[in-house]
Structures are given as structure tokens and as C-alpha cells.
Design a protein around this motif. Structure first.
Motif, PDB file in Angstrom:
ATOM      1  N   GLY A 219       2.680  -3.804   6.810  1.00 30.20           N
ATOM      2  CA  GLY A 219       1.343  -3.234   6.696  1.00 30.20           C
ATOM      3  C   GLY A 219       0.220  -4.236   6.902  1.00 30.20           C
ATOM      4  O   GLY A 219       0.417  -5.329   7.452  1.00 30.20           O
ATOM      5  N   GLU A 302       4.385   4.732   8.781  1.00 33.93           N
ATOM      6  CA  GLU A 302       3.388   3.704   8.477  1.00 33.93           C
ATOM      7  C   GLU A 302       2.351   4.309   7.537  1.00 33.93           C
ATOM      8  O   GLU A 302       1.427   5.011   7.961  1.00 33.93           O
ATOM      9  CB  GLU A 302       2.731   3.195   9.769  1.00 33.93           C
ATOM     10  CG  GLU A 302       1.778   2.023   9.577  1.00 33.93           C
ATOM     11  CD  GLU A 302       2.469   0.703   9.214  1.00 33.93           C
ATOM     12  OE1 GLU A 302       3.684   0.578   9.468  1.00 33.93           O
ATOM     13  OE2 GLU A 302       1.800  -0.184   8.670  1.00 33.93           O
ATOM     14  N   GLY A 306       1.473   0.175   4.646  1.00 35.82           N
ATOM     15  CA  GLY A 306       2.562  -0.360   5.466  1.00 35.82           C
ATOM     16  C   GLY A 306       3.756   0.571   5.486  1.00 35.82           C
ATOM     17  O   GLY A 306       3.656   1.753   5.137  1.00 35.82           O
TER      18      GLY A 306
END
Lengths: 364, 222
Positions: A219, A302, A306
Motif C-alpha cells: 500500500g 487493493e 494496501g
């Protein structure tokens, strides 16, 4: 007095602290004003949710997973549904894939703006905090108008989405994006160049790229250290392969870099939402559901913080035998010991915020 | 199914060389690959982890679970999930042997994957699975005073709803007044609510007696 300043002391921080969004407890060993060692104690909001998931059926768990946390509340049911769809070989209709990405990107914008606003709050830049939160309200209004709720959107279901978004609503979304975009460049310029903000964030909480790899980080935290990982590009899902976007990276590895990644990703999300509005196909919202077979399946998405990972095991019943999820904060939190090493005591809460920690997600 | 791209082939071959076992592959609708490898025992875990680390895999997470549903089942296993580009490889390690469900200890893989630390501590405290050579074997979420694996122990609903703490408090209140309400054996096993096992047996309840409902109205007309 001067003799005492040279010694090491243990400073408890948390679990309730004005600068922490959720309960976290750090035993910080300090020498003068410098942090020499950090011991993290967690578990304050552990709720046994994974065990709870094995007492509910596959549909009920959509509701449960949406309540793991509020800021990434759309990512959880989305990834959960994808794990089952991968297990059962369900192909989600194209319109539903677009609408799933729409919900996810709207949430990402609101989540990122919340985090950078809190950064301003922590350093005492109250007017900036209030301004960014006010700008964020544009997306909160979008969520409330389109989905009927400011946090939990209830957009996903097995095989597709629960509700359609019509042309009138897309017109509203597009106008809202125009308002948002008008403010974003100004906000990005302030975060990039304001002397007070930069003096508190540049070079603070540094996480080198090799440490980001060693800790398995993901992320904006990883991307802020120059590690270009993004599930939307690396293991594309939904409609992302057909959309154009950049994986944003910075190289500083500090609090400032992580904030700049998030701010620039807001612009990428705005672009993605516009592409969805321009290319949304007609079609069904859900796929016909087969009987979910016994087996096991994984899915990755995602989330704003993250990579979010889901693993499910099923038998022939409609209740999973095991549901596991791992959120990005799980590893990012662990890596705080690297970021806090030798930092100033005054920067601890700033560094904690820079990983955008989601404690409810992590502890489950 | 067989691996379809170079990345999968490399992982496949590395795991085959390390464990002498073939990885099975499935794919999602976007052709992202999912490899599934089941080891025979914990001995093969270290070679498999080493092979994955050498090929650039990242540890996503670990899932400890009981393989069969049911209160009496204790066949535990751990699924280790690794990511490599668009590939996820799940290496499953059974922790039981033929005729013995008591879980065997698993070697730590923190030597190759730093982020295994938290995962291993979590399944130790939640599932009572022991780890060999863990560098930091402290509790992660649960307090040290709680038994390992307590989250999977059976707590009868009756034990919860009887409200042991409430009863204990009531007994203290009554004891302060000089009234003994604890029964002839002096306790209901409630002195130590954190101790195990808690005796949840309850005193016999006398069945209340009811006046039988008559099929006809009483003579006095009431």
C-alpha cells in the motif's frame, strides 16, 4: 536534572491517546527526547470476528465483513465475495464489475483525505485539518447520496452488486468530482511545499525500501518507500485491466512521502471514477449463483491501506468452515519499530498516523 | 491444471525440487494464478519456505484452522499464503499424524520472512500451536494470563448466562450480611472464574406444582 536526561526511560503511550484514532499501546524507551526502542502491545479491540464468521452463512458474512472497520468497509465484503467467486468460478457481470470499482474508489478518496487531514491535526495545523475534512465531505455526500450511508455502502453481494447507479446519480458524482478536483491541487501544493508542514514531516519516520521489502509491506506505506506494489496492477481484478491509472510512488520513505502518495492517489481515483462514468456498460448486476462447492479460495484487492487478503474454506453447507482475512495494517504496524527508531518523542503519533493504521481491521 | 506462465513455472519447479511434491493450479476469471501445495508433514516446511524466499515470494499471511467441522475434531493445519506478482501460492501443512490429532510443533519461517513473526504468534495464542525457534515468542493479541488456544475451547452457553461474576458478587454481598447462600458443598466451583474447568453444575430445581386445568368450569362459577 541533566544527568537524568541522559538516562533511558520507558514512556507508556496509549492505549487511549488524543492523537491515536484507535486503541494502541506502545512502550517507548526514550533517551532524552529520542526514542531508542518501541514495544508494541495490541489486542485492545480483538473481537473474535473470524470465529464469528464460521457461525454465519455465506450471505450473512457479507454484512459481518462490512463491519470489520469503517474506513475500508467496502474492501472487506468485496474481497470476501471475490474469494467465494474464485472458489465457485462465478463470473461477475461487467456492469457490476464497474460498479464495484466505483464504490471502492469513492471509498479510497474519502479514506486518503481523512488520513492526511489527521496529519494536519497532529502537527497543530488546525485550519488545514478543517479544510481537508470539509473537502472530504464532498465524497461523504456522494456516499450518502448514492448508497444511502456515509461509511458502510452495502454495495457488494455474491456475484455482483446490490444496487444500480443510474445516469442521474452519475451526473451528481461527476459534478462532485469537479468540486473536489478544484480543491485537490491547492491541497497537494500545501502539503508539498508548506514550510511548517514539511519541517514536521520530511525526513521523519523513515522506512528504507529494503526494510519495506523485508517486512512485506504494501500500500501507500510501501509505495512511499519507492516500492511499486499495487494489487490493481500486479494481480488485476474487476475492471481495472481496462482502466488507465498510475501506480504512485515516492522515494523519501518518510511521513511526507506517504502523505504525498495518498494525495496523488486521490487524483488517480478521480480519474478512475470518471472513466467508469464514461464507459459503464448496460447489463445485469448479479450473476446466477451456483451451489457453493466444498473447497478453498483466495482473493486479493487493493484497499486504501494496501493489499487486503481473504481466504475461505467451505464444506457442503452454506456456512464457511474457516474465513481468514489479513489487512495491510498487519504488516505496516509491525514495521513501526523501524520507522520510530531514534525519532523524537513528539513525532511518535505523527509516524503512527502515517501508516494510516486500522487497528479494528488488524485485530479483528 | 499446470502452470501457464514463466513465473508460475519457476515457483512450481522450485517447490518440486524442495519438497518433491507437485503444485496444483487454479485460475480466476482474470487468469491470476493460485497454486496449492499440501506438504506431507512439517519437515518439508523449511525447504519450501526457503525455495519461495529465494524466488522473491512475499509472505501474505498464514491461516491456522481445524480441518473438519465439529466439537471433537482437532485435526489442525496451517495454510501459508505467499504472493509473487499475479500468483498466490498456498502451502498447507497438516499438524496431525495417523491416529494422533495432537498438533505437532511447526518450525518458524521468520528466517526467510520477517513478517511471519506476528502470524506465528497469533496462531500460537489462538490455536495453541507451538512454534520452534521463534525469535520473539510473546503474546500478540491476548493477555498472558489467558491459556493458549482458549478461543477455541468450548464455553457452554449455560456457563455464560448463569453469570458467574454476578453470582460471585451476590455471594459476597450476602456473606457480608452473614448469610450463607453457597450451598452445602461450600461452592458451585465459582471461586476462580478464570480457572479451568469451571464447574457449571447447577443445584436441582424443584418442579413447581400447578393446579390441574379442569375441563369443566368450577361449581362455584368463579
Amino acid at each position: 536534572m541533566s544527568e537524568a536526561l541522559g538516562k533511558e526511560f520507558t514512556l507508556p503511550l496509549g492505549p487511549m491517546h488524543v492523537a491515536l484514532e484507535e486503541p494502541m499501546y506502545f512502550k517507548v524507551t526514550v533517551e532524552g527526547e529520542r526514542v531508542r526502542h518501541v514495544e508494541i502491545t495490541s489486542g485492545h479491540v480483538h473481537r473474535g470476528m473470524e470465529a464469528l464468521a464460521t457461525k454465519r452463512n455465506l450471505f450473512q458474512n457479507i454484512v459481518l465483513t462490512e463491519r470489520v472497520c469503517s474506513l475500508c468497509s467496502n474492501s472487506h465484503p468485496l474481497t470476501y465475495c471475490m474469494a467465494i467467486e474464485n472458489l465457485a468460478g462465478i463470473e461477475v457481470p461487467r456492469r457490476a464489475q464497474y460498479l464495484r470499482v466505483l464504490a471502492d474508489e469513492i471509498k479510497r478518496v474519502a479514506s486518503h483525505l481523512f488520513n492526511v487531514a489527521i496529519l494536519a491535526h497532529i502537527i497543530g495545523y488546525k485550519s488545514l485539518f478543517m479544510h481537508v475534512m470539509e473537502v472530504r465531505e464532498i465524497m461523504q455526500d456522494v456516499k450518502e447520496t448514492v448508497y444511502g450511508n456515509r461509511m458502510d455502502l452495502a454495495a457488494n453481494t455474491l456475484g455482483g452488486v446490490k444496487n444500480d447507479v443510474d445516469a442521474q446519480l452519475f451526473g451528481y458524482i461527476t459534478r462532485s468530482l469537479q468540486r473536489l478536483e478544484g480543491h485537490m491541487q491547492e491541497i497537494i501544493d500545501i502539503y508539498a511545499s508548506n514550510p511548517m508542514l514539511c519541517s514536521r514531516t520530511v525526513g521523519v519516520g523513515v522506512l528504507p525500501k529494503d526494510e519495506a521489502i523485508r517486512y512485506g509491506l504494501v500500500g501507500p506505506v510501501a509505495r512511499g518507500s519507492g516500492l511499486a506494489v499495487d494489487v490493481r496492477r500486479d494481480a488485476p481484478y474487476g475492471i481495472y485491466p481496462e482502466l488507465s491509472f498510475n501506480v504512485i510512488t515516492e522515494t523519501g520513505g518518510d511521513v511526507h512521502s506517504r502523505a504525498m502518495v495518498r494525495l496523488r492517489e486521490v487524483n488517480e481515483s478521480i480519474s478512475l471514477i470518471r472513466q467508469i462514468a464514461a464507459n459503464l456498460p448496460e447489463g445485469k448486476l448479479t450473476a446466477p449463483l451456483p451451489v457453493i462447492p466444498a473447497g478453498q479460495g483466495c482473493a486479493r484487492t487493493e484497499a486504501p491501506r494496501g493489499e487486503l487478503f481473504y481466504f475461505i474454506r467451505t464444506d457442503e453447507s452454506d456456512i464457511p468452515t474457516r474465513l481468514k482475512w489479513r489487512v495491510p495494517s498487519y504488516m505496516n504496524w509491525d514495521a513501526l519499530e523501524v520507522m520510530m527508531k531514534d525519532c523524537a518523542v513528539a513525532d511518535v503519533s505523527l509516524i503512527v498516523n502515517s501508516i494510516d493504521p486500522c487497528v479494528s481491521c488488524t485485530e479483528r | 491444471m499446470t502452470p501457464t506462465n514463466k513465473s508460475n513455472e519457476i515457483v512450481h519447479d522450485a517447490l518440486l525440487q524442495a519438497t518433491e511434491l507437485a503444485t496444483q493450479w487454479t485460475f480466476d476469471v482474470k487468469q491470476n494464478a493460485f497454486g496449492w501445495l499440501r506438504l506431507n508433514n512439517t519437515e518439508s516446511l523449511r525447504p519450501a519456505a526457503k525455495a519461495l524466499a529465494e524466488n522473491g515470494a512475499r509472505l501474505c499471511t498464514m491461516t491456522a484452522y481445524v480441518e473438519e467441522r465439529g466439537e471433537n475434531s482437532n485435526k489442525k493445519a496451517i495454510a501459508y499464503h505467499f504472493a509473487l506478482a499475479n500468483t498466490v501460492v498456498t502451502v498447507t501443512v497438516p499438524l496431525y499424524t495417523a491416529g494422533c490429532d495432537t498438533p505437532v510443533a511447526v518450525p518458524s519461517i521468520t528466517s526467510w520472512f520477517r513478517n511471519a513473526d506476528w502470524n506465528e504468534r497469533e496462531f500460537h495464542e489462538m490455536f495453541g500451536i507451538d512454534i520452534v525457534d521463534h525469535p520473539n515468542p510473546k503474546r500478540l493479541f491476548l493477555d498472558e494470563r489467558l491459556d493458549a488456544g482458549i478461543m477455541s475451547s468450548l464455553i457452554p452457553f449455560s456457563a455464560m448466562v448463569h453469570g458467574a461474576a454476578t453470582r460471585n458478587l451476590w455471594e459476597q454481598v450476602m456473606a457480608a450480611k452473614g448469610v450463607d447462600i453457597t450451598g452445602s458443598d461450600g461452592s458451585y466451583g465459582l471461586e476462580n472464574p478464570h480457572g479451568a474447568p469451571t464447574d457449571i453444575s447447577t443445584p436441582p430445581i424443584e418442579e413447581p406444582t400447578f393446579t390441574p386445568v379442569s375441563a369443566t368450569a368450577p361449581e362455584n362459577g368463579n
